[in-house]
Design a protein around this motif. Structure first.
Motif, short mmCIF file in Angstrom:
data_model
loop_
_atom_site.label_atom_id
_atom_site.label_comp_id
_atom_site.label_asym_id
_atom_site.label_seq_id
_atom_site.Cartn_x
_atom_site.Cartn_y
_atom_site.Cartn_z
N GLY A 209 0.79 -1.23 0.00
CA GLY A 209 0.00 0.00 0.00
C GLY A 209 0.81 1.27 0.00
N GLU A 210 2.13 1.19 -0.07
CA GLU A 210 2.98 2.38 0.02
C GLU A 210 3.05 3.12 -1.31
N GLY A 245 -5.45 -6.52 1.60
CA GLY A 245 -5.99 -6.78 2.93
C GLY A 245 -5.08 -7.67 3.78
N ALA A 246 -5.32 -7.65 5.08
CA ALA A 246 -4.47 -8.39 6.02
C ALA A 246 -4.44 -9.87 5.72
N MET A 252 0.59 -14.48 1.79
CA MET A 252 1.89 -14.27 1.14
C MET A 252 3.05 -14.79 1.98
N GLN A 253 2.92 -14.65 3.29
CA GLN A 253 4.03 -15.01 4.17
C GLN A 253 4.35 -16.50 4.12
N HIS A 254 3.47 -17.28 3.54
CA HIS A 254 3.70 -18.72 3.41
C HIS A 254 4.20 -19.11 2.03
N GLN A 313 9.25 -9.01 -1.40
CA GLN A 313 8.50 -8.01 -0.65
C GLN A 313 7.04 -8.47 -0.57
N GLU A 314 6.41 -8.22 0.59
CA GLU A 314 5.05 -8.73 0.81
C GLU A 314 4.02 -7.79 0.17
N ARG A 315 3.96 -7.83 -1.14
CA ARG A 315 3.04 -6.97 -1.88
C ARG A 315 2.94 -7.46 -3.31
#
Length: 379
Positions: A209-210, A245-246, A252-254, A313-315
């Motif tokens: 979201g940045e 969204g969260a 993604m972290q998996h 990166q988580e995006r």
């Protein structure tokens, strides 16, 4: 060498015309119905005229008046009639879709302009939609206008584009020239395929979201590809991350590089995907791998659709990253809302592929010149 001229129909943001321009063509005009794509085309093709609106409402005379050409003087008419009617991503695809008939409008303009060369691009689905009816109709329509025509499937990655992308290209001429196809530049025995690291490794990092606005590069140039697309650019445009969204961040972290939805714990999967076979949706929730190529850039780089998660990166990827993967130069800025910018990038012909097509066309055009003229052209 002659300064060849081109007009780009269904030009979108201008990926094909940018490639032809890099090959030495002078772009005289473009047309598209999309106002956001038109704004980008006008901003990035200052030497060309832009005719907005539906092709149905335009005639060949409109282009002749705009450019000052006479019938038969244009060197190349390029174009990619909208392909959604043929796309394998359209499960209702077929000849009943009105977009499947826009190639007839292209041929109508061809008949009025009678350019020396034609270049038309489309998705590979055109070869099977309507049991091949559209593909055969395009070939027959071009031949009926007095052109020799060939069609081939070209793979963008074979020409240095860091993306697995298959497209049908039609090349035709009415001047008796041979049809020369671009030689592959990358692959086995040639240059190594361009990787995601080659394409994106110098861009500044972003959080989910940045939006830093126009920003500096993240590092010095790290590849020949980066050097080429940067050119003289000093700042990065169109580089902001969509807000996910969260639950998607958790998913993604998996997912490791090269991984996909199969790496997400079952209880975190979207409801619809809990019923999926492990052989289905192979690109969904995919994370790019630094040392590989991207999947096909679509008009919406949504992680639900394909492998559009950044390698580390988580995006999801940004418009600029999608544009880099499509081989757009960094000075090429996209107009309109971010969703429309993604549409423009995904619909485009990769400029690097367009450049290779343009260079092949020029070689073939030179071969068509008589001996005295060839000596003049090369002397």
């Amino acid at each position: 060498m002659k300064n060849h001229t081109a007009i780009d129909l269904f030009c979108g943001a201008g990926g094909l015309s940018e490639g032809l321009r890099q090959a030495g063509f002078k772009i005289l005009a473009g047309n598209d119905i999309d106002p956001h794509a038109g704004a980008t085309f006008k901003a990035t093709h200052s030497e060309a005229q832009f005719l907005p609106g539906s092709i149905h409402e335009l005639s060949a005379n409109d282009f002749l008046k705009l450019t000052g050409l006479k019938k038969g003087e244009l060197d190349c008419l390029a174009g990619g009639p909208p392909c959604q009617g043929y796309s394998v991503y359209n499960h209702q695809r077929g000849m009943h879709d009105e977009r499947s008939h826009l190639f007839k409008e292209y041929l109508r303009i061809v008949e009025g302009l009678m350019p020396r060369w034609l270049v038309m691009e489309n998705v590979t689905g055109i070869m099977s939609a309507g049991q091949g009816e559209a593909f055969q109709a395009v070939l027959a329509g071009i031949r009926n206008l007095g052109y020799e025509v060939e069609a081939r499937i070209l793979r963008a990655e074979d020409y240095g584009v860091p993306q697995e992308r298959r497209r049908v290209v039609f090349m035709a001429n009415r001047i008796g020239a041979p049809i020369v196809w671009p030689h592959k530049t990358h692959g086995e025995g040639l240059k190594p395929f361009t990787t995601i690291r080659d394409a994106l490794g110098d861009l500044p990092p972003l959080k989910n979201g940045e939006d830093k606005g126009v920003t500096k590069y993240g590092s010095r140039v790290k590849s020949d590809y980066q050097r080429e697309v940067r050119g003289t650019s000093k700042m990065v445009h169109n580089h902001s991350a969509s807000k996910l969204g969260a639950i998607n961040i958790q998913r993604m972290q998996h997912i490791p590089q090269g991984g996909s939805w199969r790496d997400i714990p079952f209880d975190l999967l979207p409801a619809g995907m809990k019923r999926a076979k492990r052989s289905d949706h192979t690109k969904r929730y995919g994370r790019m791998r630094w040392e590989s190529q991207s999947c096909t850039v679509l008009t919406k780089c949504d992680i639900h659709w394909g492998a559009y998660i950044h390698p580390d990166q988580e995006r999801s990827i940004t418009v600029r990253e999608a544009a880099r993967i499509q081989s757009f130069p960094d000075w090429f800025h996209f107009e309109g809302p971010r969703t429309e910018q993604f549409v423009q990038v995904g619909n485009a012909v990769p400029p690097l592929l367009g450049k290779c097509i343009g260079e092949a066309l020029q070689v073939a055009d030179l071969l068509s010149v008589s001996e005295p003229e060839r000596a003049f052209a090369t002397g």
